[in-house]
Write an enzyme that holds these catalytic residues in place. Structure first.
Site, mmCIF file in Angstrom:
data_model
loop_
_atom_site.group_PDB
_atom_site.id
_atom_site.type_symbol
_atom_site.label_atom_id
_atom_site.label_comp_id
_atom_site.label_asym_id
_atom_site.label_seq_id
_atom_site.Cartn_x
_atom_site.Cartn_y
_atom_site.Cartn_z
ATOM 1 C CG HIS A 68 -5.481 -2.166 -0.140
ATOM 2 N ND1 HIS A 68 -4.770 -2.064 -1.154
ATOM 3 C CD2 HIS A 68 -5.143 -1.552 1.192
ATOM 4 C CE1 HIS A 68 -3.802 -1.215 -0.773
ATOM 5 N NE2 HIS A 68 -4.029 -0.882 0.449
ATOM 6 C CG ASP A 86 -6.588 -2.927 -3.641
ATOM 7 O OD1 ASP A 86 -7.599 -2.087 -3.273
ATOM 8 O OD2 ASP A 86 -5.345 -3.166 -3.690
ATOM 9 C CB SER A 118 -1.177 -0.002 1.285
ATOM 10 O OG SER A 118 -1.831 0.820 1.166
#
Length: 333
Positions: A305, A275, A174
């Protein structure tokens, strides 16, 4: 050794005026109009202790006590090989605003990554926004590479004696993947230590123009990243007044630095099918390939995610094991 703080100013105390909240992301962070930041301690922290049955050792090392820049170093203990191990510098996720190298979910994930992929891992505890907006996290990442360069000559950290510094990889998930990319880009012009490759788990990029997956992916209640949360993270992390087409957010935006420098490294992009960042991650991969960068992407089905650290999908553990196997092959190829 200087005392290492296992938090980023997280507090269970509440601001006297809850009506003054100007930005909020779930229970993770609240920002008040006077600049006061609350990060309730809802995610447990872990010390560097590792059960002996896992055959990994870990230690915390302070790099800069003034900025609280420190790292947690993991190394396998059951290696019976003559050659040294690859070194992964890892940046945790959290939208640049939350998270820590001491969060238990990252501690567990990186213990397993070190064990399964047979590598040394340096997990970076960098400064957070909005108190320290970008490029503070990039600066901290670069300073860790500077420290590793010195450490390669001094040999002060026992766990790092296992590693081969010529097999350096930058990685993260991320926002941490975003940091890994931008630190690698900085190393192109300032080659303190050039990484052999970059490993990006669901890299956190953005842009003013929405992608299909951003507009239409239905997120479950336990999703780690919604579009609203993504926008809030960017408002808190980017320089004040910036749009999501700032190059730190959107490396493909008009005026962003060219990606041709990334031809120096091989890149692995790990994409989660569910995601909201899926399409943006795949477009980033396509553009890297178009400039001649050696890049591969892998899509992990039925997960979203940060599945590898949150285990918030039924298939998360299976896909995490697959991903670690892919990482092991990537760093040993």
């Amino acid at each position: 050794m200087a005392t290492i703080s296992l938090s980023h100013g997280s507090t269970s105390l509440h601001h006297p005026d809850n009506r003054s909240v100007v930005e909020k992301i779930g229970r993770l962070i609240q920002v008040h109009k006077d600049g006061y930041v609350e990060r309730p301690p809802i995610v447990p922290h872990a010390t560097c202790m590792v059960p002996s049955r896992l055959h990994v050792e870990a230690t915390d090392v302070m790099i800069n006590k003034f900025t609280n820049l420190w790292v947690r170093v993991y190394a396998p203990t059951n290696q019976h090989v003559s050659s040294k191990l690859s070194l992964i510098v890892y940046f945790h996720g959290g939208g640049f605003c939350v998270g820590s190298a001491s969060w238990a979910c990252y501690h567990d994930f990186l213990i397993n990554l070190s064990r399964v992929a047979s590598c040394v891992v340096v997990s970076v505890n960098y400064r957070l926004a909005p108190e320290n907006r970008l490029p503070a996290a990039y600066d901290d990442g670069f300073n860790v590479i500077m420290w590793l360069k010195q450490e390669s000559m001094k040999g002060m950290v026992n766990e790092l004696k296992w590693c081969d510094y010529s097999r350096l990889y930058l990685a993260g998930d991320s926002a941490g993947a975003n940091i890994a990319h931008h630190v690698a880009s900085r190393l192109v012009s300032r080659p303190v230590m050039l990484p052999k490759g970059i490993i990006l788990f669901q890299p956190f990029f953005g842009g003013e123009l929405r992608t299909v997956s951003e507009k239409h992916s239905t997120q479950t209640i336990n999703s780690a990243l919604t579009l609203a949360a993504s926008d809030t993270y960017w408002r808190l992390a980017l320089p004040v007044g910036s749009t999501r087409d700032h190059p730190w957010c959107n490396p493909l935006a008009k005026g962003a630095p060219r990606l041709s420098g990334m031809r120096l490294f091989k890149t692995l992009v790990c994409v989660a099918e569910l995601d909201i960042l899926r399409d943006r991650n795949l477009e980033f991969t396509r553009v890297l390939a178009s400039v001649g960068a050696p890049v591969q992407s892998i899509i992990y089905k039925d997960v979203g995610h940060a599945f590898q650290v949150l285990h918030n999908y039924p298939m998360a553990q299976t896909r995490t094991h697959e991903m670690m196997t892919h990482v092991k092959a990537f760093i040993n190829h």
